[in-house]
Enzyme design. Structure first.
Site, PDB file in Angstrom:
ATOM      1  N   ALA A  14       0.865  -1.105  -0.027  1.00 53.63           N
ATOM      2  CA  ALA A  14      -0.032   0.143  -0.109  1.00 53.63           C
ATOM      3  C   ALA A  14       0.687   1.195   0.033  1.00 53.63           C
ATOM      4  CB  ALA A  14      -0.900  -0.014   1.261  1.00 53.63           C
ATOM      5  N   ALA A  44       3.477 -12.543   1.589  1.00 55.49           N
ATOM      6  CA  ALA A  44       2.104 -13.297   0.816  1.00 55.49           C
ATOM      7  C   ALA A  44       2.520 -14.322  -0.100  1.00 55.49           C
ATOM      8  CB  ALA A  44       1.477 -12.005   0.370  1.00 55.49           C
ATOM      9  N   GLU A 111      -8.632 -20.771  -4.899  1.00 56.44           N
ATOM     10  CA  GLU A 111      -8.433 -20.684  -3.586  1.00 56.44           C
ATOM     11  C   GLU A 111      -9.828 -20.807  -2.915  1.00 56.44           C
ATOM     12  OE1 GLU A 111      -4.377 -18.290  -2.237  1.00 56.44           O
ATOM     13  OE2 GLU A 111      -6.224 -17.046  -2.467  1.00 56.44           O
ATOM     14  N   HIS A 227      -5.887 -17.753   9.988  1.00 56.90           N
ATOM     15  CA  HIS A 227      -5.585 -18.786   8.887  1.00 56.90           C
ATOM     16  C   HIS A 227      -5.852 -20.068   9.390  1.00 56.90           C
ATOM     17  CE1 HIS A 227      -3.842 -20.539   5.254  1.00 56.90           C
ATOM     18  NE2 HIS A 227      -4.134 -19.502   4.705  1.00 56.90           N
ATOM     19  N   ARG A 273     -12.466 -19.725   5.225  1.00 53.62           N
ATOM     20  CA  ARG A 273     -11.249 -19.973   6.331  1.00 53.62           C
ATOM     21  C   ARG A 273     -11.819 -19.939   7.807  1.00 53.62           C
ATOM     22  NH1 ARG A 273      -6.745 -15.582   4.326  1.00 53.62           N
ATOM     23  NH2 ARG A 273      -6.010 -16.897   2.747  1.00 53.62           N
ATOM     24  N   HIS A 334      -4.060 -14.207  11.448  1.00 53.94           N
ATOM     25  CA  HIS A 334      -3.630 -13.782  10.101  1.00 53.94           C
ATOM     26  C   HIS A 334      -3.831 -12.518   9.502  1.00 53.94           C
ATOM     27  CE1 HIS A 334      -1.958 -15.059   6.136  1.00 53.94           C
ATOM     28  NE2 HIS A 334      -3.154 -14.895   5.540  1.00 53.94           N
ATOM     29  N   GLU A 358      -3.986  -3.012   4.877  1.00 51.50           N
ATOM     30  CA  GLU A 358      -4.540  -3.754   5.914  1.00 51.50           C
ATOM     31  C   GLU A 358      -5.030  -2.820   6.987  1.00 51.50           C
ATOM     32  OE1 GLU A 358      -2.553  -7.112   6.599  1.00 51.50           O
ATOM     33  OE2 GLU A 358      -3.610  -7.739   8.567  1.00 51.50           O
ATOM     34  N   ARG A 369     -12.622 -12.012   5.221  1.00 51.14           N
ATOM     35  CA  ARG A 369     -12.152 -11.587   4.067  1.00 51.14           C
ATOM     36  C   ARG A 369     -11.778 -12.844   3.021  1.00 51.14           C
ATOM     37  NH1 ARG A 369      -6.243 -11.665   2.339  1.00 51.14           N
ATOM     38  NH2 ARG A 369      -6.045 -13.162   4.118  1.00 51.14           N
TER      39      ARG A 369
HETATM   40  C1  LIG Z   1       2.141 -14.845   5.663  1.00 51.60           C
HETATM   41  C2  LIG Z   1       1.254 -14.007   4.875  1.00 51.60           C
HETATM   42  C3  LIG Z   1       0.669 -14.364   3.820  1.00 51.60           C
HETATM   43  C4  LIG Z   1      -0.253 -13.588   3.052  1.00 51.60           C
HETATM   44  N1  LIG Z   1      -0.922 -13.880   1.818  1.00 51.60           N
HETATM   45  C5  LIG Z   1      -1.661 -13.371   1.270  1.00 51.60           C
HETATM   46  C6  LIG Z   1      -2.164 -13.623  -0.164  1.00 51.60           C
HETATM   47  O1  LIG Z   1      -1.479 -14.614  -0.833  1.00 51.60           O
HETATM   48  N2  LIG Z   1      -2.907 -12.694  -0.708  1.00 51.60           N
HETATM   49  C7  LIG Z   1      -3.285 -11.460  -0.137  1.00 51.60           C
HETATM   50  O2  LIG Z   1      -4.229 -10.621  -0.828  1.00 51.60           O
HETATM   51  N3  LIG Z   1      -3.030 -11.084   1.028  1.00 51.60           N
HETATM   52  C8  LIG Z   1      -2.025 -11.906   1.928  1.00 51.60           C
HETATM   53  N4  LIG Z   1      -1.774 -11.843   3.007  1.00 51.60           N
HETATM   54  C9  LIG Z   1      -2.157 -10.472   3.752  1.00 51.60           C
HETATM   55  C10 LIG Z   1      -1.546  -9.196   2.732  1.00 51.60           C
HETATM   56  O3  LIG Z   1       0.002  -9.504   2.825  1.00 51.60           O
HETATM   57  C11 LIG Z   1      -1.531  -8.111   3.722  1.00 51.60           C
HETATM   58  O4  LIG Z   1      -2.734  -7.632   4.037  1.00 51.60           O
HETATM   59  C12 LIG Z   1      -0.771  -6.968   2.768  1.00 51.60           C
HETATM   60  O5  LIG Z   1       0.338  -7.257   2.665  1.00 51.60           O
HETATM   61  C13 LIG Z   1      -0.710  -5.465   3.796  1.00 51.60           C
HETATM   62  O6  LIG Z   1      -0.193  -4.691   2.699  1.00 51.60           O
HETATM   63  P1  LIG Z   1       0.392  -3.159   3.563  1.00 51.60           P
HETATM   64  O7  LIG Z   1       0.861  -2.401   2.825  1.00 51.60           O
HETATM   65  O8  LIG Z   1      -1.228  -2.816   4.104  1.00 51.60           O
HETATM   66  O9  LIG Z   1       0.981  -3.633   4.984  1.00 51.60           O
HETATM   67  P2  LIG Z   1       2.278  -4.048   5.215  1.00 51.60           P
HETATM   68  O10 LIG Z   1       2.909  -4.785   3.978  1.00 51.60           O
HETATM   69  O11 LIG Z   1       2.537  -4.987   6.487  1.00 51.60           O
HETATM   70  O12 LIG Z   1       3.571  -2.966   5.448  1.00 51.60           O
HETATM   71  C14 LIG Z   1       3.195  -2.164   6.586  1.00 51.60           C
HETATM   72  C15 LIG Z   1       4.486  -1.070   6.753  1.00 51.60           C
HETATM   73  O13 LIG Z   1       4.034  -0.126   7.715  1.00 51.60           O
HETATM   74  C16 LIG Z   1       5.516  -0.007   8.337  1.00 51.60           C
HETATM   75  N5  LIG Z   1       4.922   0.657   9.797  1.00 51.60           N
HETATM   76  C17 LIG Z   1       3.959   0.004  10.551  1.00 51.60           C
HETATM   77  N6  LIG Z   1       4.133   0.923  11.820  1.00 51.60           N
HETATM   78  C18 LIG Z   1       4.608   2.005  11.464  1.00 51.60           C
HETATM   79  C19 LIG Z   1       5.143   2.970  12.319  1.00 51.60           C
HETATM   80  N7  LIG Z   1       4.549   3.403  13.362  1.00 51.60           N
HETATM   81  N8  LIG Z   1       5.997   3.811  11.703  1.00 51.60           N
HETATM   82  C20 LIG Z   1       6.443   3.723  10.399  1.00 51.60           C
HETATM   83  N9  LIG Z   1       6.205   2.512   9.911  1.00 51.60           N
HETATM   84  C21 LIG Z   1       5.284   1.687  10.048  1.00 51.60           C
HETATM   85  C22 LIG Z   1       6.002  -1.543   8.546  1.00 51.60           C
HETATM   86  O14 LIG Z   1       7.302  -1.422   8.810  1.00 51.60           O
HETATM   87  C23 LIG Z   1       5.805  -1.947   6.984  1.00 51.60           C
HETATM   88  O15 LIG Z   1       6.610  -1.415   6.071  1.00 51.60           O
HETATM   89  C24 LIG Z   1      -0.879 -12.415   3.583  1.00 51.60           C
HETATM   90  C25 LIG Z   1      -0.254 -12.011   4.810  1.00 51.60           C
HETATM   91  C26 LIG Z   1       0.601 -12.876   5.519  1.00 51.60           C
HETATM   92  C27 LIG Z   1       1.143 -12.391   6.917  1.00 51.60           C
END
Ligand SMILES: Cc1cc2nc3c(=O)[nH]c(=O)nc-3n(C[C@H](O)[C@H](O)[C@H](O)COP(=O)(O)OP(=O)(O)OC[C@H]3O[C@@H](n4cnc5c(N)ncnc54)[C@H](O)[C@@H]3O)c2cc1C
Length: 513
Positions: A14, A44, A111, A227, A273, A334, A358, A369
């Site tokens: 994101a 992911a 899936e 999960h 799930r 998860h 997220e 979800r």
């Molecule tokens: C093992 C696993 C498998 C998954 N598989 C799938 C899949 O196959 N398909 C799917 O759609 N989803 C999947 N998901 C869910 C999906 O990966 C996540 O919902 C998505 O990647 C979240 O993206 P994001 O950018 O919101 O957050 P993230 O990728 O978690 O990034 C958050 C960022 O914010 C930073 N941050 C947090 N707090 C602070 C702060 N206070 N100050 C500065 N920086 C901060 C962190 O360091 C990080 O860089 C999976 C999740 C996991 C854990």
């Protein structure tokens, strides 16, 4: 104080995707608390959903998402999600994400709870890693300013409008202020609330705490997705065994070897799930074991090693050849379904504060979800944020509230003046035991009381671990109080004392300060 058009907190899908689009509109600063690649995104596995297959349609993707959401999806948001998905996939391909192909076309897999194969993947089961590496490389090439080891600690609001952020330099311990026109929180989930979790260490609910403290609305926090299948090996952190393994034919057996999912639901191993996770809990209780098994030994080894190279290698490194032996698995926390409430443009109730990924609750997931819709949600709504902010020069952005909802403030609980200092492991154990896959009034009340005591006794945070613990504590309180309020079972929220869903509860619980 340095001034930017956009400050983006977080460098997962994101944050990075928003930054790459926002740089066309003005100056951008990314703040991230670890290194740029520290995030959940890179873990992911399964992939990203989009109705691009020949036998698929936008309508079918819409219907599957709505069905999984169990009566609480925001239908307009889901329309946007599925309709804009194919274009966002094209963007990712143009950025260079190497989705796997078959006979010259993007390969699609199945899936749980999807009615057709519509999951795009990269590197077999390394989708997130490919997305993260590709986007972070683009960000570096674009010379977007990135501050690593920098933890956002407070949103600065003046006269009802965000004008910047305070952040801790984790290397020096100093606090700095940064000014901006638009602040975008992309801070990910809160899986670290639980003892067993598939999430990375960064998932500590920081965005929820920052936004709540600034006056934002937090919604649907009672819905946390577990999960069903994380590797359960002694001394090994729960490693996700993607749903796509069952999509390719893997089946669940209890410790006595019985293939149990068809006993619970006709959809069997590919049921949603929450149903699979609860069925596993019942089987573990019945057999007195802390695990069940995922069996792929009947599949051709080549499918396993080519479709799931990452899982295959990880298990092999831990002494398990999954082409020959059963995989011990158990559920793990998860995905945070609830979050900071946004409208269809990623806006919150605070002017200038936007949320993506997220940590946002756009309403597309409802009470549960649909697998692989979260990476998609991140790109679809990140783009809408940039579109909306780009227009702000012409029209003032205004926040409109949607859907049926009931507002509550985080209640005060009677707590003793002094209490022992809480620890991360105690918090994780408490959540796993009391606010887990199956909860009830008694367990939730106990957790809520303890959390209130702990929260009150926390010292003023001064470094990354203490800020994270404080953020988790608040996020945990919000999740627990919401779960206590919702006296029904729906989607990912299962109350053993209210095992049915009720039309009385067909609304969202919004928590405010
Ligand atoms: C093992 C696993 C498998 C998954 N598989 C799938 C899949 O196959 N398909 C799917 O759609 N989803 C999947 N998901 C869910 C999906 O990966 C996540 O919902 C998505 O990647 C979240 O993206 P994001 O950018 O919101 O957050 P993230 O990728 O978690 O990034 C958050 C960022 O914010 C930073 N941050 C947090 N707090 C602070 C702060 N206070 N100050 C500065 N920086 C901060 C962190 O360091 C990080 O860089 C999976 C999740 C996991 C854990």
């Amino acid at each position: 104080m340095n001034q930017y058009d956009y400050i983006i907190v977080g460098s997962g899908i994101a944050g990075l995707y928003t930054a790459l689009l926002a740089k066309e509109q003005g100056s951008v600063l990314i703040i991230t608390k670890g290194s740029i690649d520290d995030c959940n995104t890179r873990y992911a596995q399964g992939g990203i959903a989009a109705a691009i297959g020949r036998n698929d349609s936008l309508e079918l993707h819409f219907k599957d998402t709505i069905a999984a959401g169990d009566g609480l999806c925001d239908e307009e948001a889901v329309r946007i999600l599925v309709n804009e998905a194919p274009d966002r996939i094209t963007d990712l391909v143009n950025f260079g994400v190497p989705f796997d192909t078959l006979n010259g076309e993007i390969a699609l897999t199945m899936e749980a709870a999807h009615s057709v194969s519509r999951i795009l993947h990269a590197g077999g089961d390394a989708t997130g890693e490919h997305i993260e590496v590709t986007l972070s490389k683009k960000v570096r090439e674009s010379k977007i300013q990135v501050l690593e080891d920098c933890l956002a600690t407070e949103i600065l609001v003046e006269k009802g409008r965000v004008n910047g952020i305070k952040a801790l330099d984790c290397r020096t311990g100093s606090i700095e202020k940064f000014g901006c026109r638009f602040l975008i929180l992309a801070t990910g989930g809160a899986g670290q609330l639980y003892k067993f979790s598939t999430n990375s260490d960064i998932a500590t609910g920081d965005g929820i705490a920052l936004a709540f403290n600034a006056g934002a609305e937090i919604v649907d926090m009672e819905f946390f997705q577990f999960h069903p299948t994380a590797l359960r090996l002694p001394g090994v952190t729960p490693f996700l065994i993607t749903e796509a393994v069952r999509g390719e034919g893997g089946i669940l057996r209890n410790v006595e070897g019985h293939h149990f999912m068809p006993d619970y639901v006709p959809a069997g191993d590919l049921a949603p799930r929450d149903i699979v996770a609860r069925s596993i809990v019942y089987e573990m209780e019945k057999t007195g074991s802390d695990r069940v098994f995922l069996d792929v030994t009947h599949l051709p080894p080549k499918i396993i090693t080519t479709r799931f190279p990452h899982i295959y290698r990880f298990c092999l490194d831990h002494g398990l050849d999954i082409t020959k032996g059963l995989i011990p698995v158990a559920p793990a926390a998860h995905y945070m379904i609830g979050g900071i409430k946004t409208n269809n443009w990623g806006e919150t109730n605070i002017t200038g504060l936007f949320v993506a990924g997220e940590t946002a609750c756009t309403g597309v997931h409802g009470a549960n979800r649909l697998a692989s819709n979260s990476l998609l949600e991140a790109v679809v709504f990140s783009r809408r944020i940039v579109k909306r902010t780009a227009k702000e020069a012409e029209t003032e952005v205004s926040y409109t509230s949607q859907g049926k909802e009931v507002h509550h403030s985080l209640g005060q609980r009677q707590v003793p003046e002094t209490a022992p200092a809480p620890s991360l492991s105690a918090l994780q154990q408490l959540h796993w035991d009391k606010v887990g896959i199956i909860r009830n009034k008694e367990s939730l009340t106990q957790a809520a009381d303890i959390l209130a005591i702990w929260q009150k006794s926390l010292p003023q945070p001064a470094d990354r671990p203490s800020y994270e613990l404080s953020n988790l504590m608040l996020t945990g309180r919000l999740a627990t109080e919401a779960a206590l309020l919702r006296e029904e079972s729906r989607g990912a929220h299962f109350r053993s004392d209210f095992p049915q869903s009720s039309s009385r509860w067909q609304h969202h619980i919004v928590l405010v300060k």
